[in-house]
Scaffold this motif. Structure first.
Motif, short mmCIF file in Angstrom:
data_model
loop_
_atom_site.label_atom_id
_atom_site.label_comp_id
_atom_site.label_asym_id
_atom_site.label_seq_id
_atom_site.Cartn_x
_atom_site.Cartn_y
_atom_site.Cartn_z
N ALA A 63 11.68 6.05 -1.35
CA ALA A 63 12.12 4.93 -0.50
C ALA A 63 12.50 3.77 -1.42
N SER A 64 13.44 2.95 -0.98
CA SER A 64 13.92 1.84 -1.78
C SER A 64 12.80 0.82 -2.01
N LEU A 65 12.86 0.17 -3.19
CA LEU A 65 11.87 -0.83 -3.56
C LEU A 65 12.40 -2.23 -3.26
N ASP A 66 11.49 -3.13 -3.01
CA ASP A 66 11.83 -4.53 -2.76
C ASP A 66 10.85 -5.38 -3.55
N ARG A 67 11.32 -5.95 -4.65
CA ARG A 67 10.42 -6.71 -5.51
C ARG A 67 9.87 -7.95 -4.80
N GLU A 68 10.69 -8.50 -3.89
CA GLU A 68 10.21 -9.70 -3.20
C GLU A 68 9.05 -9.39 -2.27
N LYS A 69 8.95 -8.17 -1.78
CA LYS A 69 7.82 -7.79 -0.94
C LYS A 69 6.62 -7.34 -1.76
N GLN A 70 6.87 -6.53 -2.79
CA GLN A 70 5.78 -6.02 -3.63
C GLN A 70 6.33 -5.78 -5.02
N ALA A 71 5.86 -6.58 -5.96
CA ALA A 71 6.35 -6.49 -7.33
C ALA A 71 5.57 -5.50 -8.17
N LEU A 72 4.38 -5.13 -7.71
CA LEU A 72 3.54 -4.22 -8.51
C LEU A 72 2.97 -3.15 -7.59
N HIS A 73 3.11 -1.89 -8.00
CA HIS A 73 2.55 -0.75 -7.29
C HIS A 73 1.53 -0.07 -8.19
N THR A 74 0.36 0.17 -7.67
CA THR A 74 -0.69 0.87 -8.41
C THR A 74 -1.01 2.16 -7.69
N LEU A 75 -0.78 3.28 -8.37
CA LEU A 75 -1.01 4.59 -7.79
C LEU A 75 -2.02 5.35 -8.63
N THR A 76 -2.66 6.34 -8.03
CA THR A 76 -3.63 7.17 -8.73
C THR A 76 -3.13 8.60 -8.75
N LEU A 77 -2.98 9.14 -9.97
CA LEU A 77 -2.55 10.53 -10.17
C LEU A 77 -3.78 11.36 -10.52
N THR A 78 -4.03 12.40 -9.74
CA THR A 78 -5.21 13.25 -9.93
C THR A 78 -4.77 14.65 -10.33
N ALA A 79 -5.37 15.14 -11.44
CA ALA A 79 -5.14 16.52 -11.89
C ALA A 79 -6.36 17.34 -11.54
#
Length: 811
Positions: free
Chosen positions: A199-215
């Protein structure tokens, strides 16, 4: 392994296999299998029994274990002959390489008196004792807010020291509306993971995304490891650089050394990323002589001396500097700098490019030499010692390798991608070790040559094209073009239609595409009534070696055009003929005269038909329903009305432009309708056929004699008309008579049983009596309908004569 009966629970029973004796001392190879990490002291096997030795003589025969390239993990109990664990075994330490899933511990059992050597191989089986681990627990990513959905980003994969099913099985990503992952498997079974933008990003709404990658590995129970993905959304360029002052004033010593910093411009840009990277340059208002004396670092904004400054020659300089950001559509700010000269002199280090490649391929391997560079300084001592470096080297895929004294090779350190960066401007920075140090810069530029590593891409997966029927052959329908980010022949695209047959007709017979620009043409005229849509594929192929291609689906929809004229099917008549209708003068107001039915082969609005009077003798006598085509009387007939009425009706569709058909109906008004029935006449009579008899009886109480005379006269008239029936059939109300000179048998409408049945149903619903009379020689029928009220008089007057005639014909 399973414990043997009669031994402690920590004893392990293992299968072993003896191999043929290969030399005179070693008798065989005995193999055992145990899992790793079993406790110290656990019994592996009774080696004395497995090797056929007397356990009580092991001590006297000095039995011992000799390890081959291994630590001392096992021991032999010389009293019982049992092989037990002396040190806990970790398979990952013992066999660190993952090239094979097998891990063996080899040793020799040596006994004396006589000397015998037994080869022992102990297979260490893996258990899931290691959790997956990422090389980096924190994975930073910078993604532009203009990135398109579907774009991929490579992530660092996790590693697991275990093997087989205990190694990494899959990856999971924490819940996110903007991102997902795709997992790939290497040739060695290693799992790799890509981050995919959904999905398209919008820096004005959220400038930083923190995700968790699990192996997660495939062991039981499964183990897992996690890493944090920190995604920084980059901004677009919407702010111009701003300088602190519009005018600067600086004092400079005469003969200042080359590289002397005059001032450091500091422009600020509220944007982020490359949109905030500022490039400084002199404007055209700065004289060439001034630019020869001073240098401006395009990245840092540092203004330095680069030539000898002589106070006696020039006492002041004016510089006009522009600060421009590094965006695709850059914005800029300007300032003026006044330099007032005072005093000094020195020598500067020099950079010399000995050899240089102005272009390299993006597929060139790591380690490719781009340039050979030498540095020198005419000074001596520390002032003559120079250090060469690349400006912003951590951001570039290049490095300097010292090949000899004062010579350096500029080499490639990372894989190049022309589609990301097509050329590089590398600034070499040299400085001496004097106090203060003097520096110099050299910028070399080269371009990245393209290789065919990108397939053509269509902007959409499906093209829906609407084509109006009756189109001109050769008309341009659409231009489905693809884009290839490569260059030159690698981006030259050729388009063609993938062959497909529909109803034994090839697509190339219906459509044509320009191979150079993708223009799609129709080769013939289409008819909506025959074909309504086509579905086929177009392929775009580049001219690289080897060529790459992609295809797109094209959906052609044929649109209806008002190209069919309405056809009047009821009352049916030949083109130009006149329909005759006969109705009694006593017809009530609102009675149905006839119903016009027209059909149109077009669809939707083009087939919607409305009916109108085009011509009418008396507009007060009849009405026409514009939707169902019913013609009804609007009042009772009077003796002043003409006996013949002519109606011209038009049936018009709702197309643009509209099409229409017309028909003419001649209505004759008679005082009484007489219908003769034959023995084949079918007379559907409703139960209320004689409901008006009472009214006639009341009216006729005073004129019985008169009615009797009238009845006799009617019978005589009917008797006189019988010889004429072979030439012409009587005209009844609503009778359909052909106006041609041919026989009635030529009319398919009259002789059609299907039409007779439909007319029978329609007329009986209106309370009428339907009569079908056969024509001579069996050529067809004459179909007539009589209103129920009028049928009373006719039926009562003619029943006796009809029955008499029918009975007279019987043998």
């Amino acid at each position: 392994m399973e414990p043997q009966s009669g031994v402690p629970p920590r004893r392990w029973h293992l299968c072993f296999v003896f191999l043929p004796v290969m030399w005179s001392v070693a008798s065989a190879v005995t193999r055992y299998s145990i899992p790793e990490e079993i406790p110290v002291g656990s019994v592996v096997a009774n080696i004395a029994g497995d090797l056929g030795l007397d356990a009580h003589s092991l001590s006297e025969r000095k039995v011992k274990l000799d390890y081959i390239h291994s630590k001392k993990y096992l021991e032999i109990n010389k009293d019982t002959g049992e092989l037990f664990i002396a040190k806990k075994i970790d398979r990952e330490n013992l066999c660190p390489a993952k090239t094979s899933s097998f891990c063996f511990l080899k040793m020799d059992v040596i006994i004396e008196n006589p000397i015998r050597i037994f080869n022992i191989e102990l297979e260490i089986m893996d258990i899931n004792d290691n959790a997956p681990q990422f090389r980096r627990e924190r994975i930073p990513l910078d993604i532009s807010e203009s990135a398109t959905p579907g774009e991929r980003f490579s992530l660092t994969n996790a590693v697991d020291a275990d093997v087989g099913e205990n190694s990494i099985e899959t990856y999971y990503l924490s819940e996110s509306d903007e991102f997902t992952i795709e997992i790939h498997s290497g040739s060695d079974g290693t799992k790799y993971v890509d981050l995919v933008l959904k999905a398209s990003l919008d820096r004005e709404k959220q400038a930083l995304h923190t995700l968790t990658l699990t192996a997660v590995d495939g062991g039981i129970p499964a183990r897992s490891g996690t890493a944090s993905i920190i995604i920084q959304v980059l901004d677009t360029n919407d702010n111009a650089p701003q300088l602190d002052l519009q005018v600067y004033s600086v004092d400079l010593i005469e003969n200042a050394p080359n590289g002397t910093l005059i001032m450091q411009l500091n422009a600020t840009d509220l944007d982020e990323g490359t949109n905030a990277e500022i490039i400084y340059s002199f404007t055209l208002y700065t004289s060439e002589k001034t630019q020869e004396k001073f240098s401006l670092d395009p990245s840092s904004g540092a203004i330095r001396v680069k030539d000898v400054i002589d106070f006696e020659e020039v006492k002041s300089f004016e510089m006009y500097v522009e600060a421009k950001d590094n965006a695709v559509n850059p914005l800029s700010g300007q300032c003026k700098i006044l330099v007032f000269i005072t005093d000094l002199n020195d020598n500067y280090p020099e950079i010399t490019v000995k050899s240089f490649q102005s272009s390299i391929k993006e597929s060139d391997p790591i380690g490719t030499v781009i340039a050979v560079i030498s540095v020198s300084d005419r000074d001596s001592g520390d002032n003559g010692k120079v250090v060469l470096s690349i400006y912003n080297a951590e951001l570039l895929p290049f490095a300097l390798n010292k090949s000899s004294e004062d010579f350096f090779a500029l080499t490639v350190t990372e894989t190049l991608d022309r589609e990301k960066t097509s050329h590089y401007d590398i600034t070499l920075h040299v400085t001496d070790r004097g106090t203060p140090p003097l520096t110099d810069n050299e910028t070399i530029s080269f371009v990245i040559q393209d290789v065919n590593d990108n397939a053509p891409v269509f902007p959409q997966a499906l093209y829906t094209i609407n084509v109006m029927e009756n189109n001109e052959p050769g008309a341009l329908l659409a231009t489905p073009t693809a884009h290839d980010p490569d260059l030159h022949e690698n981006q030259y695209l050729v388009y063609f239609i993938i062959e497909k047959e529909i109803a034994n007709t090839s697509m190339s017979m219906l459509f044509s595409i320009n191979p150079e620009n993708g223009n799609l043409y129709a080769l013939r005229t289409f008819d909506f009534e025959r074909e309504k849509e086509f579905l086929f594929h177009i392929e775009a192929r580049d001219s690289g070696v080897p060529p790459l291609n992609s295809n797109v689906t094209v959906h052609i929809i044929i649109l209806d055009q008002n190209d069919n004229t309405p056809l009047i099917v009821s009352p049916w008549c030949l083109q130009g003929s006149v329909i005759e209708e006969i109705i009694p003068r006593s017809t009530d107001k609102g009675s149905l005269v006839t119903k016009v039915i027209a059909l149109d082969a077009d669809s939707m609005q083009n087939s919607r038909i409305t009916y109108q009077f085009l011509q009418i003798t008396d507009t007060t006598l009849f009405s026409l329903d514009q939707y169902n085509g019913e013609i009804r009387t609007t009042r009772m007939f009077s003796y002043r009305d003409p006996r013949h009425q002519r109606l011209v009706i038009t049936a018009r569709d709702n197309g643009e432009p509209p099409r229409s058909a017309t028909m003419t109906i001649k209505i004759s008004i008679v005082e009484q309708v007489v219908t003769q029935f034959t023995e084949t006449t079918e007379v559907p009579i409703e139960y209320d056929l004689f409901t008006d008899l009472n009214l006639y009886l009341l009216i006729g109480l005073g004129s019985v004699l008169f009615l009797l005379l009238i009845t006799i006269l009617v019978i005589i008239v009917l008797k006189c008309q019988e010889p004429k029936q072979s030439n012409a059939a009587p005209h009844g109300r609503n009778s359909i008579v052909s106006q041609r000179n041919s026989t009635i048998a030529d009319s398919t409408l009259i002789s059609s049983d299907a039409y007779w049945y439909s007319l029978f149903l329609a007329e009986t619903r209106k309370g009428k009596v339907v009569v079908r009379q056969p024509l001579p020689n069996g050529a067809g029928f004459i179909v007539s309908s009589v209103p129920g009220s009028a049928a009373l008089t006719e039926t009562s007057a003619s029943r006796s004569s009809t029955l008499q005639e029918s009975s007279s014909d019987l043998p």
